[in-house]
Design an enzyme around this catalytic site. Structure first.
Site, PDB file in Angstrom:
ATOM      1  N   ASP A   1       0.789  -1.241   0.000  1.00  0.00           N
ATOM      2  CA  ASP A   1       0.000   0.000   0.000  1.00  0.00           C
ATOM      3  C   ASP A   1       0.823   1.295   0.000  1.00  0.00           C
ATOM      4  O   ASP A   1       0.485   2.261   0.688  1.00  0.00           O
ATOM      5  CB  ASP A   1      -0.948   0.023   1.202  1.00  0.00           C
ATOM      6  CG  ASP A   1      -1.837  -1.203   1.286  1.00  0.00           C
ATOM      7  OD1 ASP A   1      -1.859  -1.998   0.330  1.00  0.00           O
ATOM      8  OD2 ASP A   1      -2.505  -1.378   2.313  1.00  0.00           O
TER       9      ASP A   1
ATOM     10  N   CYS B   1      -2.210  -2.473   8.261  1.00  0.00           N
ATOM     11  CA  CYS B   1      -2.037  -3.524   7.253  1.00  0.00           C
ATOM     12  C   CYS B   1      -0.752  -4.330   7.443  1.00  0.00           C
ATOM     13  O   CYS B   1      -0.736  -5.528   7.159  1.00  0.00           O
ATOM     14  CB  CYS B   1      -2.102  -2.917   5.857  1.00  0.00           C
ATOM     15  SG  CYS B   1      -3.745  -2.240   5.473  1.00  0.00           S
TER      16      CYS B   1
ATOM     17  N   LYS C   1      -7.204  -4.286  -2.739  1.00  0.00           N
ATOM     18  CA  LYS C   1      -7.784  -4.894  -1.554  1.00  0.00           C
ATOM     19  C   LYS C   1      -8.548  -3.849  -0.752  1.00  0.00           C
ATOM     20  O   LYS C   1      -8.345  -2.642  -0.920  1.00  0.00           O
ATOM     21  CB  LYS C   1      -6.700  -5.542  -0.681  1.00  0.00           C
ATOM     22  CG  LYS C   1      -5.720  -4.558  -0.038  1.00  0.00           C
ATOM     23  CD  LYS C   1      -4.677  -5.307   0.790  1.00  0.00           C
ATOM     24  CE  LYS C   1      -3.713  -4.379   1.490  1.00  0.00           C
ATOM     25  NZ  LYS C   1      -4.329  -3.548   2.542  1.00  0.00           N
TER      26      LYS C   1
END
Length: 218
Positions: free
Chosen positions: A31, A123, A91
């Site tokens: 990310d 995450c 996601k």
């Protein structure tokens, strides 16, 4: 039976050392997206170190996977990561594992995951716990992970260590993967690690007798 049990115990002891090999490792890039740039502490430095890990992974044939959290709202992966050629996996879950289930299942030889990205307390931590739950070794690249809050970053690193993840710097992991100065790719990798690692605020987190990191491994 004693002989077999002894071998089992020795294998468990070896696993607990956290050694890594290119053929049984994978790099997870989590990310590193445009919208996080202004809010995550040390964002440029974290991306720079993650890019360094990706360059080395490519030289050593270590596979790499890339996720993006809700890219419609949080934007694409930043270009300076150098992840062109990797197909980002979208996601919404606060763990990379559900979206990468098929990738993990297709690699029966996999033992170790090298984990970079953001945010450490969300995450990264949830991914680490899911991977540990699968019986995989997790190596958190501490100079390639950050958060908006440095308190969250610090406590999440301690929490992952308590759960059995290994905390390592990028250079330490790179040289573990290479293992030998006679490696055919060592000169190329040496050029990468000779570049100074940017300061990502870790010294302030770890200095002194930090109670979060005292006797916290199982």
């Amino acid at each position: 039976m004693t002989f077999t049990g002894g071998h089992t115990e020795m294998a468990a002891a070896r696993a607990s050392l956290g050694r890594i090999l290119p053929e049984s490792s994978i790099l997870f890039l989590c990310d590193l997206q445009e919208k996080f740039r202004p809010s995550v502490a040390f964002f440029p430095q974290i991306v720079s170190v993650a890019a360094r890990m990706l360059k080395v992974a490519r030289l050593l044939g270590v596979p790499a996977v890339l996720t993006e959290q809700y890219p419609q709202g949080l934007g694409p992966t930043v270009p300076e990561l150098g992840a062109q050629g990797l197909r980002p996996v979208s996601k919404t879950c606060f763990s990379m594992v559900p979206s990468l289930q098929q990738e993990l299942d297709s690699r029966p030889q996999l033992r170790s995951v090298l984990l970079c990205g953001i945010e450490t307390q969300v995450c990264i931590m949830n991914t680490a716990l899911d991977l540990l739950d699968r019986g995989l070794q997790v190596h958190v690249v501490v100079d390639a992970c950050s958060s908006r809050s440095q308190v969250d970053r610090l406590v999440a690193l301690a929490r992952m260590r308590q759960s059995g993840a290994f905390l390592s710097t990028s250079e330490s992991l790179i040289l573990q993967l290479v293992r030998d100065a006679a490696h055919p790719q060592f000169k190329e990798i040496q050029k990468i690690i000779k570049e100074p690692v940017p300061d990502s605020g870790l010294l302030g987190l770890f200095q002194g007798q930090n109670p979060l990191f005292m006797n916290s491994r199982p």
